[in-house]
Design an enzyme around this catalytic site. Structure first.
Site, mmCIF file in Angstrom:
data_model
loop_
_atom_site.group_PDB
_atom_site.id
_atom_site.type_symbol
_atom_site.label_atom_id
_atom_site.label_comp_id
_atom_site.label_asym_id
_atom_site.label_seq_id
_atom_site.Cartn_x
_atom_site.Cartn_y
_atom_site.Cartn_z
ATOM 1 N N ASP A 80 0.823 -1.208 0.000
ATOM 2 C CA ASP A 80 0.000 0.000 0.000
ATOM 3 C C ASP A 80 0.857 1.258 0.000
ATOM 4 O O ASP A 80 2.033 1.234 0.370
ATOM 5 C CB ASP A 80 -0.953 0.011 1.191
ATOM 6 N N GLU A 175 0.043 -1.261 5.644
ATOM 7 C CA GLU A 175 1.103 -0.854 6.567
ATOM 8 C C GLU A 175 1.006 0.628 6.885
ATOM 9 O O GLU A 175 1.241 1.055 8.022
ATOM 10 C CB GLU A 175 2.469 -1.176 5.959
#
Length: 413
Positions: A80, A175
């Site tokens: 991400d 994350e």
């Protein structure tokens, strides 16, 4: 174009921005689009046990090809990108043989960047840089780490003469919103120790990070017409401003570095009736970390005594803790990484992380996991960039660490 650059450019073309305050996991379905691509590529490379689970974790194994007893080594990066800046429709440009001057990112807007504000650019004169057009982030955090692990995996799978133990690979979602390991199954992953590849400039090696907590404050006011408000109105915005003024002036990110902790006001939204403030609270030292959290609680209690019980509600949650205590018993992880860097002409930069990584939480789940550089700069913003030669060096570093595990750790066992 080198393999790692080709992979990186394909990965950053996919919008994988995560979102905060989402109940679903991963927080955005689009992260799985990259996950599916990685899953397919790993299968085509010949990796074993390749899968993407319902949570979006992509895992794979490169089986051991040596009889030595070697700890299974994990390599981990996150898919991400930060919600702090758009990651949609990224337009990249490659600056060949950077001349040390200002870089024109966008001719239409006139957006530029140069060593005057980003002095690390001085380190890359004569090298090749990848930037955006100044309208989005680049996504080197952490698609550079993903590309570097994938390139290293491809090298190992196509060079069976390189002896190694079991290599476990994982790519995680979310994350950037602090949820990257919520459903990570350490036992199923199969690694004994691991590295995240989620650092910045070439040479960074990190095994200390902040203890971190999030604080959400909801302030309840009383709205009434200002013409008749005397001793009746309670302006939640002003209470929020008062709360902020009670925190130490210089304990904020703009005034701290190194091991210094801070209170960071990340968002402030409201009106007279209701205001919501979101903070992150961080410190490397556990005692100071606990004191910071207590200070936040004390301020809330004071304001509730002053303005009435229930005026300020505090939701305080620990996010992660300093991985040092979990990595320290496995100091060989740091030694091997430092030695490999020196062998490649990279100067090790051992520094505390002023933030956290998946590795911090994984270390407390039983998987010691220091953090390696990925080569990027200016993460989470429109001026993010990465050096191509740095990415290529990181691939060499990862394969070098794998070889060192076989040669050194295997020999000791």
């Amino acid at each position: 174009m080198s393999a790692v650059v080709d992979k990186f450019l394909r990965y950053v073309a996919i919008d994988t921005q995560s979102m905060e305050d989402q109940e679903c996991y991963p927080s955005t379905k689009k992260q799985k689009v990259l996950g599916q691509m990685l899953e397919q590529e790993l299968k085509e490379m010949g990796a074993s046990e390749v899968s993407m689970d319902a949570y979006g974790y992509v895992t794979a194994v490169i089986p051991a090809n040596t009889d030595k007893s070697i700890p299974a080594l994990g390599l981990i990066a996150h898919m991400d990108t930060s919600p702090a800046c758009s990651g949609r429709d990224i337009s990249v440009q490659i600056i060949r043989n950077y001349d040390g001057g200002r870089i024109l990112l966008n001719a239409e807007s006139g957006e530029t960047m140069g060593p005057e504000e980003f002095e690390d650019l001085n380190c890359y004169v004569g090298q090749d840089l990848i930037t955006t057009d100044g309208t989005t982030l680049l996504g080197a955090d952490d698609k550079a780490g993903v590309a570097e692990i994938m390139a290293a995996a491809e090298y190992l799978l196509t060079h069976p003469e390189v002896k190694h133990g079991k290599i476990c690979i994982a790519f995680t979602p979310d994350e950037e919103v602090g949820r990257g390991t919520d459903f990570f199954d350490v036992e199923a992953f199969g690694a004994d120790v691991a590295y995240t590849v989620d650092g910045g400039r070439l040479g960074e090696l990190e095994y200390e990070n902040f203890n971190a907590a999030s604080a959400r404050l909801t302030i309840h006011g009383v709205s009434i017409h200002p013409g008749s408000a005397k001793w009746k109105m309670k302006n939640s915005i002003l209470v929020g401003m008062e709360l902020q003024s009670m925190l130490p002036v210089f304990e904020n990110p703009a005034c701290t570095d190194g091991y210094e902790g801070f209170f960071h006001l990340d968002s402030f939204e409201g009106d007279v009736e209701t205001t919501v403030m979101k903070y992150i609270v961080r410190d490397h030292d556990m005692d100071k970390f606990q004191q910071k959290k207590q200070r936040m609680q004390d301020i809330v209690e004071f304001l509730n005594r002053k303005y009435g019980e229930g005026t300020v509600e505090l939701e305080l949650k620990d996010s992660y803790f300093n991985m040092k205590e979990k990595v320290a018993p496995h100091q060989y992880l740091i030694t091997i990484a430092e030695d490999c860097m020196k062998n490649l002409g990279i100067t090790p930069i051992v520094t505390p992380i002023r933030g956290g990584t998946d590795g911090a939480r994984l270390s407390f789940k039983g998987l010691p996991c220091p953090n390696l550089c990925s080569g990027g700069h200016n993460f989470h913003g429109r001026h993010e960039y990465i050096c191509i030669q740095s990415m290529e060096k990181v691939v060499e570093l990862l394969t070098g660490i794998v070889k060192a595990f076989e040669a050194q750790v295997g020999a000791e066992r």
